[in-house]
Design an enzyme around this catalytic site. Structure first.
Site, mmCIF file in Angstrom:
data_model
loop_
_atom_site.group_PDB
_atom_site.id
_atom_site.type_symbol
_atom_site.label_atom_id
_atom_site.label_comp_id
_atom_site.label_asym_id
_atom_site.label_seq_id
_atom_site.Cartn_x
_atom_site.Cartn_y
_atom_site.Cartn_z
ATOM 1 N N ASN A 1 -13.455 -6.358 6.678
ATOM 2 C CA ASN A 1 -12.813 -7.555 7.226
ATOM 3 C C ASN A 1 -13.343 -7.780 8.644
ATOM 4 O O ASN A 1 -13.059 -6.986 9.541
ATOM 5 C CB ASN A 1 -11.293 -7.338 7.232
ATOM 6 N N HIS B 1 -11.685 -15.657 2.786
ATOM 7 C CA HIS B 1 -11.660 -14.628 3.827
ATOM 8 C C HIS B 1 -11.744 -13.258 3.152
ATOM 9 O O HIS B 1 -11.086 -13.011 2.144
ATOM 10 C CB HIS B 1 -10.368 -14.772 4.636
ATOM 11 N N CYS C 1 -8.053 -14.623 11.894
ATOM 12 C CA CYS C 1 -9.029 -14.704 10.798
ATOM 13 C C CYS C 1 -9.252 -16.133 10.309
ATOM 14 O O CYS C 1 -10.197 -16.395 9.566
ATOM 15 C CB CYS C 1 -8.586 -13.843 9.625
HETATM 16 N N1 ACO Z 1 -6.038 6.261 2.924
HETATM 17 C C1 ACO Z 1 -5.134 6.889 2.124
HETATM 18 N N2 ACO Z 1 -3.844 6.518 2.055
HETATM 19 C C2 ACO Z 1 -3.466 5.458 2.812
HETATM 20 C C3 ACO Z 1 -4.357 4.762 3.663
HETATM 21 C C4 ACO Z 1 -5.688 5.222 3.694
HETATM 22 N N3 ACO Z 1 -6.632 4.623 4.456
HETATM 23 N N4 ACO Z 1 -3.700 3.767 4.283
HETATM 24 C C5 ACO Z 1 -2.427 3.804 3.841
HETATM 25 N N5 ACO Z 1 -2.284 4.835 2.962
HETATM 26 C C6 ACO Z 1 -1.081 5.245 2.232
HETATM 27 C C7 ACO Z 1 0.188 4.817 2.898
HETATM 28 O O1 ACO Z 1 0.575 5.738 3.901
HETATM 29 C C8 ACO Z 1 1.148 4.783 1.735
HETATM 30 O O2 ACO Z 1 1.575 6.094 1.480
HETATM 31 P P1 ACO Z 1 3.117 6.388 1.074
HETATM 32 O O3 ACO Z 1 3.309 5.666 -0.222
HETATM 33 O O4 ACO Z 1 3.138 7.863 0.981
HETATM 34 O O5 ACO Z 1 3.930 5.810 2.200
HETATM 35 C C9 ACO Z 1 0.284 4.353 0.562
HETATM 36 O O6 ACO Z 1 -1.063 4.600 0.965
HETATM 37 C C10 ACO Z 1 0.419 2.885 0.202
HETATM 38 O O7 ACO Z 1 0.330 2.100 1.390
HETATM 39 P P2 ACO Z 1 0.462 0.527 1.355
HETATM 40 O O8 ACO Z 1 0.405 0.002 2.751
HETATM 41 O O9 ACO Z 1 1.613 0.142 0.488
HETATM 42 O O10 ACO Z 1 -0.903 0.162 0.593
HETATM 43 P P3 ACO Z 1 -1.361 -1.232 0.075
HETATM 44 O O11 ACO Z 1 -1.695 -1.119 -1.349
HETATM 45 O O12 ACO Z 1 -0.462 -2.360 0.516
HETATM 46 O O13 ACO Z 1 -2.758 -1.441 0.854
HETATM 47 C C11 ACO Z 1 -3.654 -2.668 2.718
HETATM 48 C C12 ACO Z 1 -2.780 -1.518 2.260
HETATM 49 C C13 ACO Z 1 -5.065 -2.425 2.226
HETATM 50 C C14 ACO Z 1 -3.625 -2.770 4.231
HETATM 51 C C15 ACO Z 1 -3.129 -4.007 2.110
HETATM 52 O O14 ACO Z 1 -1.741 -4.095 2.306
HETATM 53 C C16 ACO Z 1 -3.772 -5.243 2.679
HETATM 54 O O15 ACO Z 1 -4.938 -5.520 2.433
HETATM 55 N N6 ACO Z 1 -3.001 -6.099 3.408
HETATM 56 C C17 ACO Z 1 -3.473 -7.383 3.886
HETATM 57 C C18 ACO Z 1 -4.461 -7.324 5.002
HETATM 58 C C19 ACO Z 1 -4.791 -8.736 5.448
HETATM 59 O O16 ACO Z 1 -4.936 -9.645 4.660
HETATM 60 N N7 ACO Z 1 -4.875 -8.979 6.742
HETATM 61 C C20 ACO Z 1 -4.987 -10.355 7.180
HETATM 62 C C21 ACO Z 1 -6.112 -10.685 7.919
HETATM 63 S S1 ACO Z 1 -6.538 -9.540 9.184
HETATM 64 C C22 ACO Z 1 -6.461 -10.367 10.671
HETATM 65 O O17 ACO Z 1 -5.969 -11.440 10.854
HETATM 66 C C23 ACO Z 1 -7.011 -9.559 11.838
#
Ligand code: ACO
Length: 331
Positions: A286, A255, A115
């Site tokens: 993204n 980003h 990214c």
């Molecule tokens: N729908 C419903 N529930 C979901 C979903 C979904 N799509 N995805 C995950 N959950 C659930 C999980 O299973 C978890 O359930 P549990 O508590 O029963 O285990 C709960 O939601 C919380 O999951 P988390 O992973 O803790 O959720 P979080 O608030 O961290 O959000 C996310 C996840 C959106 C992926 C976030 O962590 C994020 O944005 N991370 C950074 C992404 C990023 O910056 N990437 C870098 C660039 S990408 C690249 O280089 C290609």
């Protein structure tokens, strides 16, 4: 010695027509519009068609950027392409774009910085221009992330979209001067965000396909924390390198990985109103390397930037990689 200034003199973007909404995703995995919107800020994203590839989307964005710059394809000296979804591992997508454009005199090179690729490419273009090696460099960032997204994995498939952006970096003409760029990486964290198979460690096989190892794997929570910390420090270093103050920044273009990451970065810029932290995450999700370039292009088209206004770009991605670049509108 002549003091050359590298400037972005044209920008372009291309988004495929097909829209994938949160409601569509509700039909595909166990998720909800409410979860996706509150956790990511996303409402919809774009999907490339079956005959649409990274090279073709990149070429469309490139043509728009070249037209915007007032140059012709024949004047392009170098093509830098940032992507983590190349058409092939080799030959490079840059060579395929060179062919599609008919940019006969251009050298071509792919950059793999996930990214952060757009900012790595800008940094190289700046150095090439300032050294006097080249006059007109085409930077392209293009992604068909849908080709490596597992639409059975709700933790990743809601996040990604397809699209492309481009800019022309030149030694002359009006545009956005690239004042400073700061880049970083941390290979210790390489496995937090990875496409495990398809390289020489795990060549494609029936087992790797059966194990879904050609798809994006991400430890979202961990990545989130690194993203905020690294982009914040890259922004600070970039501002310090240009010997300016935070108050001198008119726009921040981060980003577009997640609205919560963007909001955390925005808090750092206390004098800026939230609308001055530019967002496309709600409509495109993204788009990895393409995301900063798409947002910069849309900002330029929507706002008439005044002479002297400064824009700070920042990005973060797999590698881990991160960076920031400071631009200033100059006639
Ligand atoms: N729908 C419903 N529930 C979901 C979903 C979904 N799509 N995805 C995950 N959950 C659930 C999980 O299973 C978890 O359930 P549990 O508590 O029963 O285990 C709960 O939601 C919380 O999951 P988390 O992973 O803790 O959720 P979080 O608030 O961290 O959000 C996310 C996840 C959106 C992926 C976030 O962590 C994020 O944005 N991370 C950074 C992404 C990023 O910056 N990437 C870098 C660039 S990408 C690249 O280089 C290609």
């Amino acid at each position: 010695m002549m003091n050359r200034v590298a400037r972005i003199r044209g920008t372009g973007a291309y988004l495929p027509e097909k829209v994938l909404t949160n409601q569509d995703l509700e039909q595909m995995v166990d998720t909800s519009d409410e979860w996706i919107f509150t956790r990511t800020g996303m409402k919809e994203r774009r999907l490339a068609g079956p005959d649409e590839f990274t090279s073709g989307m990149g070429a469309k964005a490139a043509l728009a950027a070249i037209e915007d710059s007032g140059l012709t394809v024949d004047e392009i000296d170098f093509i830098l392409v940032a992507t983590l979804t190349p058409d092939y591992i080799f030959p490079s997508t840059a060579c395929l774009i060179q062919q599609l454009l008919g940019a006969k005199k251009a050298a071509s090179l792919d950059i793999q910085a996930a990214c952060t690729g757009y900012l790595y490419a800008l940094s190289l273009a700046k150095s090439f221009i300032e050294s006097g090696a080249y006059r007109h460099i085409l930077v392209v960032a293009a992604e068909k992330l849908s080709s490596i997204t597992n639409y059975k994995d709700r933790s990743t498939c809601v996040l990604f979209g397809d699209g492309a952006s481009a800019c022309v970096v030149s030694s002359e003409g009006e545009g956005l001067a690239i004042q400073s760029v700061r880049l970083g990486s941390d290979g210790e964290q390489a496995e937090l965000l990875i496409q495990p198979a398809g390289g020489c460690r795990l060549p494609a096989s029936a087992e790797t396909v059966a194990g879904d190892q050609h798809y994006i794997k991400m430890a979202g929570n961990e990545v989130f924390k690194h993203a905020v910390r690294r982009m914040e420090s890259a922004c600070k270093e970039c501002i310090d390198a240009a010997q300016i103050d935070e108050l001198d920044i008119s726009w921040v273009v981060p980003h577009q990985a997640n609205i919560r990451i963007i909001d955390a970065i925005a808090k750092r810029f206390k004098h800026l109103s939230p609308e001055r932290v530019y967002k496309t995450v709600q409509k495109y999700g993204n788009t990895s390397a393409s995301s900063v370039g798409i947002a910069l292009h849309e900002l330029r088209k929507e706002q008439s930037l005044q002479e002297g206004e400064r824009i700070l770009l920042t990005a973060f991605g797999a590698g881990l990689t991160w960076g920031a670049a400071l631009l200033q509108a100059q006639r």
